[in-house]
Design a protein around this motif. Structure first.
Motif, PDB file in Angstrom:
ATOM      1  N   ALA A 169       0.705  -1.133   0.052  1.00 17.99           N
ATOM      2  CA  ALA A 169      -0.042   0.141   0.024  1.00 17.99           C
ATOM      3  C   ALA A 169       0.734   1.187   0.051  1.00 17.99           C
ATOM      4  O   ALA A 169       0.710   2.401  -0.795  1.00 17.99           O
ATOM      5  CB  ALA A 169      -0.890  -0.071   1.007  1.00 17.99           C
ATOM      6  N   GLY A 173       0.740   3.863  -3.171  1.00 21.19           N
ATOM      7  CA  GLY A 173       0.506   5.492  -2.861  1.00 21.19           C
ATOM      8  C   GLY A 173       1.620   6.254  -3.040  1.00 21.19           C
ATOM      9  O   GLY A 173       1.320   7.229  -3.769  1.00 21.19           O
TER      10      GLY A 173
ATOM     11  N   GLU B  34     -21.225   1.497 -15.097  1.00 16.76           N
ATOM     12  CA  GLU B  34     -20.458   0.973 -16.540  1.00 16.76           C
ATOM     13  C   GLU B  34     -19.034   1.748 -16.185  1.00 16.76           C
ATOM     14  O   GLU B  34     -18.222   1.364 -17.241  1.00 16.76           O
ATOM     15  CB  GLU B  34     -21.152   1.739 -17.513  1.00 16.76           C
ATOM     16  CG  GLU B  34     -22.647   1.439 -17.723  1.00 16.76           C
ATOM     17  CD  GLU B  34     -22.743  -0.052 -18.175  1.00 16.76           C
ATOM     18  OE1 GLU B  34     -21.862  -0.695 -18.775  1.00 16.76           O
ATOM     19  OE2 GLU B  34     -23.958  -0.490 -18.095  1.00 16.76           O
ATOM     20  N   ALA B  37     -15.608   6.494 -17.268  1.00 11.01           N
ATOM     21  CA  ALA B  37     -15.197   6.947 -18.570  1.00 11.01           C
ATOM     22  C   ALA B  37     -16.382   6.501 -19.543  1.00 11.01           C
ATOM     23  O   ALA B  37     -16.361   6.857 -20.770  1.00 11.01           O
ATOM     24  CB  ALA B  37     -13.887   6.593 -19.117  1.00 11.01           C
ATOM     25  N   PRO B 120      -9.607   9.170 -14.815  1.00  9.26           N
ATOM     26  CA  PRO B 120     -10.180   8.159 -15.951  1.00  9.26           C
ATOM     27  C   PRO B 120     -10.794   8.910 -17.110  1.00  9.26           C
ATOM     28  O   PRO B 120     -10.891   7.757 -17.853  1.00  9.26           O
ATOM     29  CB  PRO B 120     -11.337   7.505 -15.060  1.00  9.26           C
ATOM     30  CG  PRO B 120     -11.879   8.409 -14.148  1.00  9.26           C
ATOM     31  CD  PRO B 120     -10.603   9.523 -13.884  1.00  9.26           C
ATOM     32  N   PRO B 122      -9.350  11.241 -19.866  1.00 13.16           N
ATOM     33  CA  PRO B 122      -8.385  12.140 -20.129  1.00 13.16           C
ATOM     34  C   PRO B 122      -8.876  13.346 -20.734  1.00 13.16           C
ATOM     35  O   PRO B 122      -8.044  14.489 -20.404  1.00 13.16           O
ATOM     36  CB  PRO B 122      -7.735  11.248 -21.106  1.00 13.16           C
ATOM     37  CG  PRO B 122      -7.953   9.776 -21.269  1.00 13.16           C
ATOM     38  CD  PRO B 122      -9.456   9.779 -20.606  1.00 13.16           C
ATOM     39  N   HIS B 172      -3.641   7.077   0.659  1.00 12.57           N
ATOM     40  CA  HIS B 172      -4.177   6.994  -0.714  1.00 12.57           C
ATOM     41  C   HIS B 172      -3.963   5.604  -1.121  1.00 12.57           C
ATOM     42  O   HIS B 172      -4.658   5.029  -1.872  1.00 12.57           O
ATOM     43  CB  HIS B 172      -3.229   8.061  -1.586  1.00 12.57           C
ATOM     44  CG  HIS B 172      -3.620   8.077  -3.187  1.00 12.57           C
ATOM     45  ND1 HIS B 172      -4.929   8.565  -3.438  1.00 12.57           N
ATOM     46  CD2 HIS B 172      -3.112   7.526  -3.838  1.00 12.57           C
ATOM     47  CE1 HIS B 172      -4.899   8.326  -4.766  1.00 12.57           C
ATOM     48  NE2 HIS B 172      -3.935   7.882  -5.256  1.00 12.57           N
ATOM     49  N   GLY B 173      -2.847   5.200  -0.902  1.00 11.90           N
ATOM     50  CA  GLY B 173      -2.495   3.819  -1.188  1.00 11.90           C
ATOM     51  C   GLY B 173      -3.496   2.633  -0.635  1.00 11.90           C
ATOM     52  O   GLY B 173      -3.870   1.943  -1.541  1.00 11.90           O
ATOM     53  N   LEU B 174      -3.509   2.624   0.509  1.00 14.08           N
ATOM     54  CA  LEU B 174      -4.624   1.974   1.335  1.00 14.08           C
ATOM     55  C   LEU B 174      -5.940   1.893   0.614  1.00 14.08           C
ATOM     56  O   LEU B 174      -6.597   1.127   0.235  1.00 14.08           O
ATOM     57  CB  LEU B 174      -4.638   2.085   2.751  1.00 14.08           C
ATOM     58  CG  LEU B 174      -3.567   1.896   3.535  1.00 14.08           C
ATOM     59  CD1 LEU B 174      -3.818   2.424   5.065  1.00 14.08           C
ATOM     60  CD2 LEU B 174      -3.373   0.302   3.742  1.00 14.08           C
ATOM     61  N   GLU B 176      -6.879   3.062  -2.519  1.00  8.64           N
ATOM     62  CA  GLU B 176      -6.747   2.494  -3.901  1.00  8.64           C
ATOM     63  C   GLU B 176      -6.968   0.892  -3.742  1.00  8.64           C
ATOM     64  O   GLU B 176      -7.626   0.449  -4.705  1.00  8.64           O
ATOM     65  CB  GLU B 176      -5.451   3.032  -4.659  1.00  8.64           C
ATOM     66  CG  GLU B 176      -5.534   4.388  -4.912  1.00  8.64           C
ATOM     67  CD  GLU B 176      -5.773   4.579  -6.605  1.00  8.64           C
ATOM     68  OE1 GLU B 176      -5.269   4.175  -7.218  1.00  8.64           O
ATOM     69  OE2 GLU B 176      -6.499   5.881  -6.697  1.00  8.64           O
ATOM     70  N   LEU B 177      -5.914   0.471  -2.933  1.00 10.54           N
ATOM     71  CA  LEU B 177      -6.146  -1.091  -3.049  1.00 10.54           C
ATOM     72  C   LEU B 177      -7.276  -1.467  -2.471  1.00 10.54           C
ATOM     73  O   LEU B 177      -7.867  -2.724  -2.910  1.00 10.54           O
ATOM     74  CB  LEU B 177      -4.774  -1.414  -2.265  1.00 10.54           C
ATOM     75  CG  LEU B 177      -3.622  -1.326  -3.004  1.00 10.54           C
ATOM     76  CD1 LEU B 177      -2.251  -1.190  -2.030  1.00 10.54           C
ATOM     77  CD2 LEU B 177      -3.512  -2.334  -3.918  1.00 10.54           C
TER      78      LEU B 177
END
Lengths: 210, 210
Positions: A169, A173, B34, B37, B120, B122, B172-174, B176-177
């Motif tokens: 993680a 991040g 869906e 994007a 997501p 562009p 942020h990492g936690l 997203e994962l």
DNA sequence: GTCTATAACGCGATAGAC
DNA sequence: GTCTATCGCGTTATAGAC
């Protein structure tokens, strides 16, 4: 040396493979310039001086191009993880090289990274084969590092799997924020890129806490 | 009570605002089903029983819909950050509530979260106004927490800004994962969602290390 | 078989006239 | 609010050239 003169079949095969490489190269250029989701099948054909339908002789669909890049991305990622430095070195350097390799791959291949670890194209789902290969490579990289950890006499005070997930993680991040804030700066520089040593220190402290 | 009877102008205005809310509600449904994007201007019109060109009377473009959702996303995010618990409580609880609020917002509003913190779509670039508002709200949330830290007698052994960025990267990492692995599970559950207390512990250890 | 082309379909966002 | 029209997209069918 009659053997060294390629047969017609070999020539055709090579020619075809060259075009396939061209397609993938052009696709990556476009993804980097316009965004992964903005890749246009028609535009690739134009760039090659072809009509869009002709491209279907090389790739069955636009998603097949994504899929091949997804597959190659994990191959390259696995290769780099296997060749990274300090794999048998001291824990600090080993851990730092894991994170630097991960972030370095993302920084140098943002197009592939997005395709592999984010999901910028909702309608693209990796094929069974590519997905299996990617999971195998990820698991291998993880297992290799986990084994290294186990071989050391570490008094980790939390479950092993969770300790690893915290690293994952953290590295994810840092990488995402580095790409978002300083995409052009190499690993080690930039607001988040320079935090790797601090993050490593944090992880080591947490693990080795009495 | 003549004042309580709405004028024609007021009626029209209310009617128009109801339609705008409908459009945004339908857009969010589609984005969640869906993918962000994959939002379709035409499909929104169909859902409302309109022809696509009629929708232009409410939004100038598809990106204008994205922009309004982007703007509202940060408003809601700021509201939640202001209302989160333990803002004046002990550091551990305060920090944990920051991360839980962040992840909770993402888990309950994955469509808005993607629009706000991932990229997501562009071709969608937030308008100047929305972007400025979002930066203001983010900075406010950050400053508020930073002030709390400063008011405590913390012997942080690394620069203040970097200590905060480490928290941001970790959270942020936690998040997203967690979204990638267990999008349906609430904060506190799932492979990464349950790691928040451990992450908080790691951060506190690193900060308070002699 | 392999490669290329043209024509056409159904979809999307969007502009303009009514 | 509508209808009409333009443009680009991914894709398919089909036919001719190597």
């Amino acid at each position: 040396m009659a053997e060294s003169i390629p047969t017609v079949k070999q020539r055709r095969r090579r020619y075809r493979e060259e075009i396939i490489e061209d397609i993938l190269r052009i696709a990556r250029e476009m993804m980097r310039k316009e965004g992964v989701a903005a890749l246009s099948f028609n535009a690739i054909a134009r760039e090659l001086g072809m009509r869009p339908p002709s491209l279907y002789h090389y790739f069955d669909s636009k998603n097949a191009i994504y899929d091949e890049l997804f597959r190659r991305g994990f191959l390259e990622f696995g290769r780099r993880m296997n060749e990274r430095p300090h794999q048998d070195g001291p824990l600090r350097k080993n851990l730092q090289s894991v994170i630097e390799t991960y972030m370095g791959f993302a920084q140098e291949n943002p197009d592939l990274y997005q395709l592999m670890f984010q999901r910028p194209v909702p309608e693209f789902v990796p094929s069974e084969a590519s997905m299996a290969e990617s999971l195998r490579l990820l698991a291998a990289a993880q297992t290799q590092f986990a084994d290294t950890l186990r071989s050391q006499e570490l008094a980790i005070n939390i479950p092993f799997a969770e300790a690893l997930d915290l690293v994952i993680a953290f590295q994810h991040g840092l990488t995402e924020l580095h790409l978002a804030n300083n995409p052009e700066l190499p690993v080690g520089e930039g607001r988040f890129g320079k935090l790797i040593p601090l993050a490593v220190q944090m992880i080591l402290d947490a693990w080795q806490k009495s």
